[in-house]
Design an enzyme around this catalytic site. Structure first.
Site, mmCIF file in Angstrom:
data_model
loop_
_atom_site.group_PDB
_atom_site.id
_atom_site.type_symbol
_atom_site.label_atom_id
_atom_site.label_comp_id
_atom_site.label_asym_id
_atom_site.label_seq_id
_atom_site.Cartn_x
_atom_site.Cartn_y
_atom_site.Cartn_z
ATOM 1 N N CYS B 85 -0.989 3.624 -8.833
ATOM 2 C CA CYS B 85 -1.002 4.991 -8.531
ATOM 3 C C CYS B 85 -0.674 5.756 -9.623
ATOM 4 O O CYS B 85 -1.404 5.895 -10.387
ATOM 5 C CB CYS B 85 0.045 4.938 -7.267
ATOM 6 S SG CYS B 85 -0.395 6.530 -6.222
ATOM 7 N N HIS B 202 -1.109 0.444 -3.567
ATOM 8 C CA HIS B 202 0.259 -0.084 -3.972
ATOM 9 C C HIS B 202 0.430 -1.618 -3.676
ATOM 10 O O HIS B 202 0.738 -1.932 -2.476
ATOM 11 C CB HIS B 202 1.593 0.694 -3.021
ATOM 12 C CG HIS B 202 1.576 2.197 -3.621
ATOM 13 N ND1 HIS B 202 2.409 2.297 -4.832
ATOM 14 C CD2 HIS B 202 0.847 3.063 -3.423
ATOM 15 C CE1 HIS B 202 2.286 3.565 -5.009
ATOM 16 N NE2 HIS B 202 1.287 4.275 -4.035
ATOM 17 N N GLU B 204 2.776 -3.506 -4.525
ATOM 18 C CA GLU B 204 4.114 -3.642 -4.443
ATOM 19 C C GLU B 204 4.770 -3.506 -2.940
ATOM 20 O O GLU B 204 5.824 -3.836 -2.569
ATOM 21 C CB GLU B 204 5.060 -2.998 -5.279
ATOM 22 C CG GLU B 204 5.150 -1.668 -5.032
ATOM 23 C CD GLU B 204 4.059 -0.728 -5.408
ATOM 24 O OE1 GLU B 204 2.926 -1.149 -5.778
ATOM 25 O OE2 GLU B 204 4.001 0.553 -5.177
#
Lengths: 823, 236
Positions: B85, B202, B204
């Site tokens: 990002c 994302h 994560e």
């Protein structure tokens, strides 16, 4: 620079009455200086002093063994959630700033509430908001206060066969009012879009998930939108920080960006009626937010708190430096002395009046243990943040402000903070209730087109999916969002790295047991308008029901009382009655009020808003496997209805104040559904017991739009990814239910009535019998109403049958707001 | 694996990146933007957020920070660098990846799950990604529209540097599946030498079932495996 003389006109301009001014003279023993007048004006505004509402607020239940910091003690209440952990939460309004400048007004509302949370020593971990605007579509059925039937042009006529108005030109009168309407609607859209992007801008950059909320559209909010922002943070018991100026001789630090002329006297502005001129004139009273700065200030403050060097901390919110200095001194019973020459300033030649009243954002006041000043400097330098030592804690009990070598204010701190005036306002039942209470169901025909009415309700912006809103909010950052927006309540997970650091040495966090917190914010203001007491009860009951549907036990409440001018007895009556309802319900659900906010004077030239006591409720889910969502899960599952399908003791059968009456019949009238709190509580207990038994696969409460809308939502509210929705049909037969409700029961009441205390659950077919039996044992009326499966919502109720194609229903519901906004 | 997760002022997915790596049993630590060294890091993650408030342009200020000079050197020596990002934006601003990320085509911030088609499974970031289905990972950005001139796009395609494209649930690369208007539906790319990659989604945030998806782990596991193979090769 010469200061203006203190004249009666100047006093009036500061919104102080002659009696209040006399009290100020008595406290000081002399005339106030110009700066002091400004200080009293903001500190004694409704926003800071609650002078008109304090007697009412005292009636809220505020005690429970779990409360660590109670209502009114500090910037936010704190509740114990076990294992040495606690949550701090609060809701606050930013209505007037958002009316004037929606983007910055809403953004700084978010900033302010986040600061209230980290001021307590907690790490902010999620945000919610409750928003209200005027209609964003021109054919919105509801047409405002106690209205008789007003035909809404587009929809009603278009649905009459052969009565389409194609080719029919409206008369010139209609055209003109049509243009005025179009421009009002365009303005409502502008405010809505601005507020949503302001919240997104601030929350997304700060890095807090905005995980839930509510949005309503109603004529009464035209020109006076409501923006209530909620934040929740988490901390260990021993990390609770206090807004106290403790320790005589301790230095007082100012940290954060420099002070400018923005937001001058915003608190006083928030405590007046909004007029057309005020919007223009008061633009300077709206602050400008910088979420980047807030993120740094938050991280630096939490890092500093971990060192143990802090004796007291308070954000500079409403009334900026004024409020933070005198409140911290008043709480500690000490005095405070500050020198304005040391305050970092953004604009040249600011007067002491301006510096004291500025509401520049993202600033904090920190009282540091003497001898530990270097730690403040080291940490704030690391974060490249401005800081300044501006004063000292004294034993005089006075707030002394110096500027350019002169004392510009010298006030007993405790007196200004604690001796603000208290008013018992006159309350009188408003006349409109005579009309609305007289409404009878025989004034309207029963539904002739149930599927058509269902479609109208699904695309009514108040009921339609709010994905256009929450998609703009980062609702997943921080890896805790277990149930995202789009179900009854949001669920956030607390894990070790959610907590503020214990020590500043960067040691890895101690492991803590994970906790699941459920949150919901609710208020159906149409009910409150039609019966403030019952409406207040329902706001709390609905929040509790939403939490129960996710599997949570409620812990506490923060409320935001949005009302009109308290000097008008009819409007004060609404406030008083709603508070009575909220308080009674909070007692029953054992959810103490831990704090909140009052926003009065919510009216535009067209009149007051519907009374809106927003309730944000927080609860705890014991185990991850108890987390329950609203959408149907698997083909073949049994659909059960808990609670009575229609409250037959209610002459309006749950249709009073309903979305159906507003949208389909263009009437906001009737007596709202009754809320039996004890019965409601039993229902929630039973639902949780069923969830704990492991048999419940989905749970959704029936609220706006009733049973039919709730069923449709269960079929189509699961989103897997962008443009990818899981639609799962259902076959529902309500014939038995209709028969059981007696011969007077109406089809529209069954499908769209909003009788309270009803929850739809699903369970696997093999478990259905067991769950029904268990529900009966728990004293709950439960009935199987259908089966999950197929690609349509097939519904039968006596003579009435229809099959709604889910793709069509979903498109209406999912895209309604996006369509209105791109029109 | 020992991962350095950079912390710029207003990075806000830094904790999430550390969380995801530690869950996989590997170590991760924060590296402050004013530091000049990455220490003994085996890989670098530049996390999401609004570095330096994203003033001027997303990632435009971060590229000048001391730590980015260390990252450049680390990358030049073949170290693995993943930008997520805002981290992707920083890498393009720093010239470590080609192209740029501009405002989403509808001018709105988008936070939602998307599906990703993996185009090249022969990189340290993609080798463990299953080939039978698209990944499901969330996005959260206002400026994620990938843009590059036609020559750059052609080069990216020719060198198989496009790692991920936005697609639908069945893996079809369609306009409706494109959340931000990215050219060629590009969600993530790598450099020519395959050791620096960036993506807007994302991973994560998709690291455990409790959050709705664990597809992001495939990317981290790919990096872990690549590093292990490299260590084995070095030892041999």
């Amino acid at each position: 620079m010469t200061e203006p003389a203190i004249t009666p006109e100047l006093v009036e301009k500061h919104n102080l009455t002659p009696e209040e001014f006399a009290h100020i003279r008595e406290i000081l023993g002399r005339d106030p200086t110009y700066t002091e007048l400004g200080i009293f004006s903001v500190m004694w505004s409704e926003h800071c002093s609650y002078k008109n509402t304090r007697p009412l607020l005292k009636t809220f239940p505020t005690k429970s063994p779990k409360i660590l910091v109670g209502a009114g003690e500090e910037n936010a209440g704190i509740i114990d959630i076990g294992d040495g952990l606690a949550i701090a939460f609060k809701i606050e309004s930013h209505n007037h700033p958002s009316a004037v400048e929606p983007f910055q007004g809403a953004a700084t509302g978010v900033g302010g509430i986040i600061r209230d949370i980290f001021t307590m020593g907690a790490r902010p971990i999620c945000a919610l908001n409750s928003l209200r605007f005027g209609p964003i579509t021109e054919n919105d059925g509801n047409s405002g206060a106690g209205s008789p039937a007003v035909p809404s042009p587009g929809l009603k006529q278009a649905n009459l066969p052969g009565a389409g108005n194609a080719g029919q030109l409206p008369s010139s009168d209609e055209q003109e009012s049509g243009n005025a309407r179009a421009s009002a609607v365009a303005n409502n859209r502008r405010l809505f879009a601005g507020v949503v992007s302001g919240i997104a801008h601030y929350g997304n950059c700060f890095g807090i998930p905005t995980i839930g909320g509510e949005v309503y559209f109603d004529k009464s909010y035209e020109g006076n939108p409501l923006v209530n922002a909620f934040c929740l943070g988490v901390l260990r018991h021993e990390q609770i920080a206090r807004g106290k100026a403790q320790g005589i001789g301790n230095p007082v630090f100012y940290v954060g960006p420099a002070t400018g002329r923005d937001g001058l006297a915003g608190a006083a502005f928030a405590s007046q009626d909004l007029t057309e001129e005020s919007a223009e004139q008061q633009r300077g009273a709206v602050q400008v937010g910088d979420p980047f700065m807030e993120k740094l200030v938050c991280e630096a403050c939490l890092e500093l708190l971990a060192t143990g060097a802090v004796a007291g901390i308070q954000d500079m919110g409403a009334a900026g430096l004024t409020c933070s200095t005198c409140e911290t001194a008043a709480r500690a019973g000490t005095g405070i002395e500050i020198d304005l020459d040391k305050v970092p300033q953004r604009a040249p030649n600011m007067s002491s009046y301006e510096i004291m009243l500025s509401e520049s954002q993202e600033r904090m006041l920190i009282i540091v243990h003497k001898g530990r000043e270097e730690e403040v400097k080291r940490i704030f330098d690391k974060w490249d943040l401005p800081w300044a030592e501006i004063g000292v804690v004294t034993d005089t009990g006075r707030m002394v402000v110096r500027h350019k070598g002169k004392v510009v204010a010298d006030i007993p701190a405790k007196k200004i903070a604690d001796e603000s005036p208290v008013y018992h306002r006159e309350a009188r039942e408003p006349d409109y209730l005579k009309t609305t209470r007289a409404f009878r169901l025989d004034e309207i025909p029963d539904t002739g087109d149930p599927l058509g009415d269902l479609k109208k309700l699904l695309e009514w912006p108040t009921i339609a999916s709010k994905n256009w809103v929450y998609r703009q909010y980062d609702h997943m950052v921080r890896n805790g969002s277990v149930v995202c927006p789009g179900s009854d309540a949001a669920v956030i997970r607390i894990k070790a790295d959610s907590l503020p650091d214990v020590a500043a040495d960067g040691a890895p966090p101690k492991s803590v047991p994970e906790k699941l917190i459920a949150l919901s914010v609710d208020c159906n203001a149409a009910y409150v308008y039609l019966d403030p007491f019952e409406g207040g009860k329902i706001a709390v009951a609905e929040a509790a029901r939403n939490l129960a549907c996710t599997g949570a036990v409620p812990l506490g409440v923060t409320d935001n009382l949005n009302f009109g001018n308290p000097f008008k007895p009819e409007l004060f009556w609404q406030l008083k009655e709603s508070v009575r309802g909220l308080a009674e319900a909070c007692r029953v659900f054992n959810t103490p009020v831990t704090g909140g906010n009052c926003s009065l004077y919510n009216q535009s030239p067209a009149g007051p808003i519907d009374p809106t006591p927003t309730v944000a409720m927080v609860g705890l889910i014991e185990k991850p496997e108890h987390v329950t969502t609203q959408w149907f899960k698997d083909e073949g599952d049994a659909i059960l209805l808990l609670g009575d399908a229609i409250d037959t003791g209610d002459p309006l059968q749950g249709l009073g104040g309903s979305a159906y009456l507003q949208m389909v019949h263009s009437r906001k009238t009737g007596t709202p559904p009754r809320c039996d709190l004890e019965k409601e509580k039993e229902l929630h207990l039973a639902l949780r017991a069923l969830i704990h038994s492991g048999a419940v696969k989905s749970a959704h409460d029936c609220s706006e739009g009733g049973l039919a809308v709730a069923l449709a939502e269960c079929c189509m509210s699961q989103q897997t990814a962008r443009e990818t929705h899981r639609l799962i049909g259902a076959t529902v037969d309500l014939s038995e239910v209709l028969k059981a409700a007696g011969e007077k029961a109406r089809l529209d009441a069954l499908l769209f009535g909003e009788s309270q205390g009803r929850i739809l659950i699903t369970t696997s077919a093999v478990n259905a019998g067991k769950v029904l039996a268990q529900a009966k044992l728990l004293g709950i009326n439960a009935r199987r109403v259908g089966t999950v499966g197929g690609s349509s919502l097939q519904l039968k109720a006596g003579e009435c049958t229809f099959a709604g194609d889910l793709r069509e229903l979903h498109d209406l519901w999912w895209n309604a707001i996006a369509r209105a906004m791109t029109r | 694996m020992n991962v350095a997760v950079l912390q710029f002022p207003a990075s806000n997915c830094d904790q999430d990146a550390v969380h995801a790596i530690r869950r996989l049993g590997h170590s991760a630590r924060f590296v402050w933007h004013k530091e000049h060294s990455l220490g003994d890091a085996d890989a670098v993650i530049i996390p999401g957020g609004f570095s330096y408030g994203d003033y001027l342009r997303c990632g435009a200020i971060a590229r000048f920070s001391p730590v980015m000079q260390a990252v450049r050197q680390f990358a030049d020596n073949g170290g693995l660098v993943l930008g997520v990002c805002n981290g992707f934006q920083v890498l393009t601003e720093a010239g470590l990846l080609p192209g740029a990320l501009v405002r989403n085509r509808d001018l709105q911030f988008h936070c939602e799950h998307v599906f990703l088609k993996t185009l090249n499974r022969d990189t340290p970031f993609t080798r463990r990604i299953p080939s039978d289905r698209p990944l499901r990972i969330p996005i959260a950005h206002g400026e994620g529209c990938y843009f590059a001139d036609p020559e750059t796009l052609e080069r990216l395609q020719k060198n198989n540097q496009v790692l991920w494209q936005y697609c639908d649930a069945s893996g079809n690369v369609t306009d409706a599946a494109n959340p931000n208007g990215s050219l060629l539906n590009i969600a993530g790319i790598c450099n020519e030498t395959r050791n620096v990659a960036g993506l807007m989604p994302h991973p994560e945030r998709a690291c455990e079932a409790a959050l709705g998806s664990s597809d992001g782990n495939f990317i981290f596991e790919s990096m872990i495996e690549a590093l292990q193979n490299k260590a084995v090769a070095r030892a041999a």
